[in-house]
Write an enzyme that holds these catalytic residues in place. Structure first.
Site, PDB file in Angstrom:
ATOM      1  N   SER A 157      -5.103  11.325   5.240  1.00 11.54           N
ATOM      2  CA  SER A 157      -4.781  10.256   6.192  1.00 11.54           C
ATOM      3  C   SER A 157      -5.176   8.905   5.610  1.00 11.54           C
ATOM      4  O   SER A 157      -6.038   8.825   4.730  1.00 11.54           O
ATOM      5  CB  SER A 157      -5.503  10.482   7.519  1.00 11.54           C
ATOM      6  OG  SER A 157      -6.821   9.986   7.434  1.00 11.54           O
ATOM      7  N   LYS A 190       1.149   6.477  19.484  1.00 14.04           N
ATOM      8  CA  LYS A 190       0.802   6.590  18.061  1.00 14.04           C
ATOM      9  C   LYS A 190      -0.682   6.291  17.835  1.00 14.04           C
ATOM     10  O   LYS A 190      -1.332   6.930  16.996  1.00 14.04           O
ATOM     11  CB  LYS A 190       1.690   5.664  17.220  1.00 14.04           C
ATOM     12  CG  LYS A 190       1.364   5.646  15.725  1.00 14.04           C
ATOM     13  CD  LYS A 190       1.789   6.915  15.021  1.00 14.04           C
ATOM     14  CE  LYS A 190       1.260   7.094  13.608  1.00 14.04           C
ATOM     15  NZ  LYS A 190       1.404   6.021  12.672  1.00 14.04           N
ATOM     16  N   GLY A 208       3.887   0.733   2.789  1.00  9.12           N
ATOM     17  CA  GLY A 208       4.704  -0.419   2.400  1.00  9.12           C
ATOM     18  C   GLY A 208       5.507  -0.113   1.145  1.00  9.12           C
ATOM     19  O   GLY A 208       6.688  -0.473   1.034  1.00  9.12           O
ATOM     20  N   GLU A 262      -9.318   1.114   9.251  1.00  7.56           N
ATOM     21  CA  GLU A 262      -8.690   0.472  10.419  1.00  7.56           C
ATOM     22  C   GLU A 262      -9.306   0.995  11.725  1.00  7.56           C
ATOM     23  O   GLU A 262      -8.665   0.938  12.771  1.00  7.56           O
ATOM     24  CB  GLU A 262      -7.187   0.749  10.410  1.00  7.56           C
ATOM     25  CG  GLU A 262      -6.453   0.087   9.252  1.00  7.56           C
ATOM     26  CD  GLU A 262      -4.967   0.358   9.276  1.00  7.56           C
ATOM     27  OE1 GLU A 262      -4.179  -0.602   9.350  1.00  7.56           O
ATOM     28  OE2 GLU A 262      -4.572   1.556   9.200  1.00  7.56           O
ATOM     29  N   ASN A 310      -0.441   0.802  11.648  1.00 10.86           N
ATOM     30  CA  ASN A 310      -1.310   1.563  12.545  1.00 10.86           C
ATOM     31  C   ASN A 310      -2.100   0.593  13.430  1.00 10.86           C
ATOM     32  O   ASN A 310      -2.384  -0.531  13.038  1.00 10.86           O
ATOM     33  CB  ASN A 310      -2.325   2.375  11.735  1.00 10.86           C
ATOM     34  CG  ASN A 310      -1.728   3.659  11.159  1.00 10.86           C
ATOM     35  OD1 ASN A 310      -0.698   4.132  11.616  1.00 10.86           O
ATOM     36  ND2 ASN A 310      -2.391   4.224  10.169  1.00 10.86           N
ATOM     37  N   ASN A 350      -4.657  16.357   6.315  1.00 12.92           N
ATOM     38  CA  ASN A 350      -4.317  16.542   7.735  1.00 12.92           C
ATOM     39  C   ASN A 350      -4.122  18.010   8.132  1.00 12.92           C
ATOM     40  O   ASN A 350      -4.470  18.414   9.231  1.00 12.92           O
ATOM     41  CB  ASN A 350      -3.043  15.756   8.072  1.00 12.92           C
ATOM     42  CG  ASN A 350      -3.243  14.262   7.930  1.00 12.92           C
ATOM     43  OD1 ASN A 350      -4.363  13.801   7.741  1.00 12.92           O
ATOM     44  ND2 ASN A 350      -2.160  13.496   7.998  1.00 12.92           N
ATOM     45  N   ASN A 378      -3.290   8.635  15.914  1.00 15.19           N
ATOM     46  CA  ASN A 378      -4.146   8.182  14.811  1.00 15.19           C
ATOM     47  C   ASN A 378      -5.638   8.361  15.138  1.00 15.19           C
ATOM     48  O   ASN A 378      -6.422   8.746  14.271  1.00 15.19           O
ATOM     49  CB  ASN A 378      -3.868   6.712  14.453  1.00 15.19           C
ATOM     50  CG  ASN A 378      -2.610   6.546  13.620  1.00 15.19           C
ATOM     51  OD1 ASN A 378      -1.734   5.788  13.969  1.00 15.19           O
ATOM     52  ND2 ASN A 378      -2.494   7.263  12.511  1.00 15.19           N
ATOM     53  N   ASN A 431      -7.085  10.560  12.233  1.00 18.31           N
ATOM     54  CA  ASN A 431      -7.653   9.810  11.103  1.00 18.31           C
ATOM     55  C   ASN A 431      -9.177   9.874  10.980  1.00 18.31           C
ATOM     56  O   ASN A 431      -9.680  10.201   9.900  1.00 18.31           O
ATOM     57  CB  ASN A 431      -7.164   8.356  11.137  1.00 18.31           C
ATOM     58  CG  ASN A 431      -5.656   8.243  10.966  1.00 18.31           C
ATOM     59  OD1 ASN A 431      -4.916   9.167  11.286  1.00 18.31           O
ATOM     60  ND2 ASN A 431      -5.188   7.126  10.477  1.00 18.31           N
ATOM     61  N   GLY A 457       0.874  -1.180   0.000  1.00 16.32           N
ATOM     62  CA  GLY A 457       0.000   0.000   0.000  1.00 16.32           C
ATOM     63  C   GLY A 457       0.906   1.224   0.000  1.00 16.32           C
ATOM     64  O   GLY A 457       2.065   1.162  -0.448  1.00 16.32           O
TER      65      GLY A 457
HETATM   66  O1  PAF Z   1      -2.527   6.841   9.155  1.00 17.37           O
HETATM   67  C1  PAF Z   1      -1.930   7.823   8.696  1.00 17.37           C
HETATM   68  O2  PAF Z   1      -2.360   8.459   7.731  1.00 17.37           O
HETATM   69  C2  PAF Z   1      -0.579   8.206   9.297  1.00 17.37           C
HETATM   70  O3  PAF Z   1      -0.334   7.369  10.402  1.00 17.37           O
HETATM   71  C3  PAF Z   1      -0.426   9.673   9.725  1.00 17.37           C
HETATM   72  C4  PAF Z   1       0.918   9.812  10.445  1.00 17.37           C
HETATM   73  C5  PAF Z   1      -1.556  10.123  10.637  1.00 17.37           C
HETATM   74  C6  PAF Z   1      -0.280  10.592   8.543  1.00 17.37           C
HETATM   75  O4  PAF Z   1      -1.437  10.763   7.787  1.00 17.37           O
END
Ligand code: PAF
Length: 299
Positions: free
Chosen positions: A249, A179, A12, A262, A99, A197, A183, A187, A9
């Site tokens: 995001s 993290k 990756g 997710e 994530n 963002n 997110n 997100n 993706g």
């Molecule tokens: O999921 C995402 O998009 C990323 O983890 C982040 C760092 C929030 C950037 O968009």
């Protein structure tokens, strides 16, 4: 190093593309993306500009060998990814920067050597054979199973050398929680508002909501015994949103493409922990319900 990236993706592909400058990389992904990479290479634009030439395939070849396996599928696909990677589980070191919470646990049920971590790069999947590196962020790695400090330092050097600045931590659980709070704060709001963002921190009303969601989620992390400070986490979240201002995001990209999000591994994980501690999380609960509704509409 022989590197296999399972899940080509956005993130990756960035990791595989950057590593392919110095290492033998095989990206496993969807057919259209794989065909485009095999024909024209992987075009990276934005903060990194290059035409990378990793090898690519739609499935793990029989008898595949790798020193490093990067699991980069969506959190809900980690378990099925491990059935395809079983043949490498004893010999390779597995790295997850995915994530959400729970990925390293799932990988560690099969793989003997696991490094877990987070990355704050913002990457947009433009189309087959093409990604945009929309924001640079820190990558943090730590031990999960069967690895020692020397292994982590070696891996950090490999990532650093490929242009992925990386820090080693001995407390990866705190990093994963910090993290997931970031997110959960960026997100769902970016996805539901349909904005990159950067708008989350430029628009005062959205910024106030990001901060409130973040404080609520940070309180849950603290109840779980994770030593994160609410004000510092709000600061970190807004900094990441600013540094990835141009990025859509990953959750917004999923909704754009009509794909499952997710949300369960991110906000869902926070709600499950909140329930364990009897904490009220009305904002995160509302965001979870709204994104789930979009998920079902897409399904
Ligand atoms: O999921 C995402 O998009 C990323 O983890 C982040 C760092 C929030 C950037 O968009």
């Amino acid at each position: 190093m022989r590197v296999l990236v399972f899940g080509a993706g956005a993130i990756g592909s960035l990791l595989g593309g950057l590593l392919s400058a110095r290492h033998e990389v095989l990206l496993i992904g969807r057919k259209a993306h794989v065909d485009a990479i095999r024909e024209h290479g992987l075009r990276v634009s934005g903060k990194t500009v290059r035409l990378a030439k990793p090898d690519a395939a739609t499935r793990v070849p029989g008898g595949a060998e790798a020193d490093l396996v990067v699991v980069a599928v969506k959190a809900y696909d980690t378990s099925s990814a491990m059935t395809h990677l079983r043949g490498l589980a004893k010999s390779a070191t597995f790295l997850t920067l995915q994530n959400g919470l729970g990925n390293a646990d799932v990988i560690g049920r099969t793989a003997l050597r696991v490094v877990a971590g987070t990355t704050a790069h913002g990457v947009t999947f433009v189309g087959p054979g093409e990604i945009r590196h929309a924001g640079v962020g820190e990558t943090v790695i730590g031990p999960w199973r069967g690895v020692d400090e020397a292994d982590l330092v070696r891996l950090r050097d490999v990532l650093d050398d490929a242009g992925i600045p990386t820090r080693v931590t001995s407390d990866v659980r705190t990093e994963l929680w910090a993290k997931v709070v970031v997110n959960a704060s960026i997100n769902p709001l970016a996805a539901l508002a349909g904005v990159p963002n950067g708008r989350l921190v430029r628009d005062k009303r959205l910024l106030a909501t990001v901060e409130a969601v973040c404080r609520e989620a940070a309180a849950v992390a603290r109840a779980e015994g994770v030593a994160i400070d609410a004000a510092e986490t709000v600061h970190r979240t807004t900094l990441i949103a600013r540094r990835t201002a141009a990025n859509r995001s990953s959750m917004l990209q999923d909704l754009d493409l009509g794909r499952r999000t997710e949300i369960d591994a991110i906000t869902g994980a926070i709600l499950r922990a909140a329930d364990r501690h009897g904490l009220a999380t009305p904002l995160n609960r509302a965001l979870h319900a709204l994104v789930k509704a979009r998920d079902s509409a897409a399904a």
